[in-house]
Design a protein around this motif. Sequence first.
Motif, short mmCIF file in Angstrom:
data_model
loop_
_atom_site.label_atom_id
_atom_site.label_comp_id
_atom_site.label_asym_id
_atom_site.label_seq_id
_atom_site.Cartn_x
_atom_site.Cartn_y
_atom_site.Cartn_z
N UNK A 95 7.32 -49.81 16.00
CA UNK A 95 7.21 -48.39 15.65
C UNK A 95 7.86 -47.49 16.69
N UNK A 96 8.33 -48.08 17.78
CA UNK A 96 9.08 -47.34 18.81
C UNK A 96 10.06 -48.29 19.47
N UNK A 97 11.11 -47.73 20.09
CA UNK A 97 12.08 -48.58 20.75
C UNK A 97 13.18 -47.76 21.39
N UNK A 98 14.01 -48.45 22.15
CA UNK A 98 15.12 -47.81 22.86
C UNK A 98 16.37 -47.80 22.01
N UNK A 135 17.76 -54.61 8.72
CA UNK A 135 17.64 -54.50 10.17
C UNK A 135 18.71 -53.51 10.63
N UNK A 136 18.28 -52.49 11.39
CA UNK A 136 19.22 -51.48 11.88
C UNK A 136 18.96 -51.24 13.36
N UNK A 137 20.03 -50.97 14.09
CA UNK A 137 19.91 -50.65 15.51
C UNK A 137 19.70 -49.15 15.68
N UNK A 138 18.80 -48.79 16.61
CA UNK A 138 18.55 -47.39 16.92
C UNK A 138 19.87 -46.79 17.44
N UNK A 139 20.33 -45.69 16.85
CA UNK A 139 21.62 -45.11 17.27
C UNK A 139 21.64 -44.77 18.76
N UNK A 140 22.78 -45.02 19.39
CA UNK A 140 22.92 -44.79 20.83
C UNK A 140 22.81 -43.31 21.20
N UNK A 141 23.08 -42.42 20.24
CA UNK A 141 23.00 -40.98 20.53
C UNK A 141 21.64 -40.36 20.17
N UNK A 142 20.67 -41.18 19.77
CA UNK A 142 19.33 -40.65 19.47
C UNK A 142 18.65 -40.25 20.79
N UNK A 143 18.16 -39.02 20.89
CA UNK A 143 17.57 -38.55 22.15
C UNK A 143 16.27 -39.28 22.50
N UNK A 145 12.58 -39.90 23.71
CA UNK A 145 11.31 -39.22 23.41
C UNK A 145 11.33 -38.43 22.11
N UNK A 146 12.31 -38.68 21.24
CA UNK A 146 12.33 -37.97 19.96
C UNK A 146 11.57 -38.76 18.90
N UNK A 164 7.03 -41.32 11.65
CA UNK A 164 8.16 -41.16 12.56
C UNK A 164 8.37 -42.40 13.43
N UNK A 165 9.62 -42.66 13.76
CA UNK A 165 9.99 -43.66 14.75
C UNK A 165 10.11 -42.93 16.09
N UNK A 166 9.57 -43.50 17.16
CA UNK A 166 9.65 -42.87 18.48
C UNK A 166 10.71 -43.57 19.31
N UNK A 167 11.68 -42.79 19.79
CA UNK A 167 12.73 -43.33 20.65
C UNK A 167 12.19 -43.32 22.09
N UNK A 168 12.09 -44.51 22.69
CA UNK A 168 11.58 -44.64 24.07
C UNK A 168 12.61 -44.15 25.07
#
Length: 168
Positions: A95-98, A135-143, A145-146, A164-168
Amino acid sequence: MPCEVDKFDPSHAMPGERISIEGAGFVRPTTVMFWGDAAGIAVQVEDDSELTVTVPEGAKTGIVTAKNINGEGRSSVSFTVDDPGPVRVQRFEPIHGQTGEQIKIFGKGFTNGRSVKFGPYQATQIRWMSDAILIASVPLNAPKNSRLKIEVTTADGSGKSPTDFLVD
């Protein structure tokens, strides 16, 4: 005080979304039933006049009932269950990731997939596993803590995650 169901906030939602129910006589445990004999998920009694609940799969537009040791209360108005459409994002793991991390997304209608977004950010690495899993990779430009909704788009339409997905 007898159990009463007075108001929903919002007044409509899709299965998988959380709503607030206002009323009276709410104590732990309270069960919530949606029209169509669908039991509410993760009922949380906030206080004696408010509870929150996740709309379950199989719920239909209609009367909502709350039941506990104080009795049973039925809504005087119908709660509207929105049609999720042909594409549906139901959940994802973790539910969260880098940024760059692979996220497994579960739902339906993923055939003929076109894109996956985390908020406004386009995922560039996507593996369409089946009609129900990708399966999708978290975009590199995702801020960092968003908190972002995950949106899947196919030839048949698009659907967003209920949480919501939380970007670490």
